[in-house]
Structure formats: C-alpha cells, structure tokens
Design a protein around this motif. Structure first.
Motif, PDB file in Angstrom:
ATOM      1  N   LEU A 118       0.799  -1.228   0.000  1.00 66.10           N
ATOM      2  CA  LEU A 118       0.000   0.000   0.000  1.00 66.10           C
ATOM      3  C   LEU A 118       0.834   1.280   0.000  1.00 66.10           C
ATOM      4  CD1 LEU A 118      -2.829  -0.987   2.478  1.00 66.10           C
ATOM      5  CD2 LEU A 118      -2.913  -0.929  -0.009  1.00 66.10           C
TER       6      LEU A 118
ATOM      7  N   PRO B 111       3.168   2.502  -2.152  1.00 62.48           N
ATOM      8  CA  PRO B 111       3.151   3.278  -3.402  1.00 62.48           C
ATOM      9  C   PRO B 111       1.832   4.022  -3.636  1.00 62.48           C
ATOM     10  CG  PRO B 111       4.053   1.103  -3.806  1.00 62.48           C
ATOM     11  CD  PRO B 111       3.519   1.104  -2.413  1.00 62.48           C
ATOM     12  N   ILE B 112       0.725   3.417  -3.246  1.00 65.51           N
ATOM     13  CA  ILE B 112      -0.571   4.086  -3.395  1.00 65.51           C
ATOM     14  C   ILE B 112      -0.634   5.309  -2.494  1.00 65.51           C
ATOM     15  CG2 ILE B 112      -3.061   3.798  -3.071  1.00 65.51           C
ATOM     16  CD1 ILE B 112      -2.644   0.837  -3.775  1.00 65.51           C
ATOM     17  N   LEU B 113      -0.110   5.202  -1.289  1.00 66.53           N
ATOM     18  CA  LEU B 113      -0.075   6.335  -0.363  1.00 66.53           C
ATOM     19  C   LEU B 113       0.771   7.477  -0.923  1.00 66.53           C
ATOM     20  CD1 LEU B 113      -0.638   7.538   2.477  1.00 66.53           C
ATOM     21  CD2 LEU B 113       1.469   6.425   3.203  1.00 66.53           C
TER      22      LEU B 113
ATOM     23  N   ILE C 131       1.558   8.100  -4.119  1.00 67.22           N
ATOM     24  CA  ILE C 131       0.907   8.683  -5.302  1.00 67.22           C
ATOM     25  C   ILE C 131      -0.259   9.571  -4.886  1.00 67.22           C
ATOM     26  CG2 ILE C 131      -0.477   8.109  -7.336  1.00 67.22           C
ATOM     27  CD1 ILE C 131       1.344   5.639  -7.667  1.00 67.22           C
ATOM     28  N   SER C 132      -1.064   9.131  -3.918  1.00 69.85           N
ATOM     29  CA  SER C 132      -2.192   9.955  -3.491  1.00 69.85           C
ATOM     30  C   SER C 132      -1.727  11.229  -2.784  1.00 69.85           C
ATOM     31  CB  SER C 132      -3.127   9.155  -2.590  1.00 69.85           C
ATOM     32  OG  SER C 132      -2.448   8.739  -1.439  1.00 69.85           O
TER      33      SER C 132
END
Length: 58
Positions: free
Chosen positions: A26, A28-30, A32-33
């Motif tokens: 998770l 990378p998603i954090l 990017i967001s």
C-alpha cells in the motif's frame, strides 16, 4: 508453558509478516495519493479562485 510462549511468538511473527506485506503493497498508493493531493492544493493556491471551501484556507 513452553508451548504457550512458542505459540505467542509464532502468532506475533505471522502478524508482523502480514502487516509488512500490507505496508509494502500500500505504500506506493499512499505516495501517489499524497503527490496528487499536493498538486491539487498547489493548483487551488495558484488559480486564486473565490471558492470558500475549507481546502482553500491552507
């Protein structure tokens, strides 16, 4: 008593392995967001809109 301690150690080890996998998946998603949210705040600050939303007060 030995088996209880060993059981607790094994459960903690499994929990940390699962938690580490989730964080690794998770992260990378954090990132990017957070970048997208930062760019949005920069856009709102530069555009100078007269919107009175709470995000415009940063």
């Amino acid at each position: 008593m030995f088996w209880k301690i060993l059981g607790v150690v094994v459960l903690v080890w499994i929990a940390l392995a699962i938690l580490g996998t989730l964080i690794k998946a998770l992260f990378p998603i954090l990132v990017i967001s957070a970048i997208i949210f930062g760019l949005y705040l920069v856009y709102k600050a530069v555009s100078g809109s007269k919107d009175k939303s709470p995000l415009g007060k940063f």
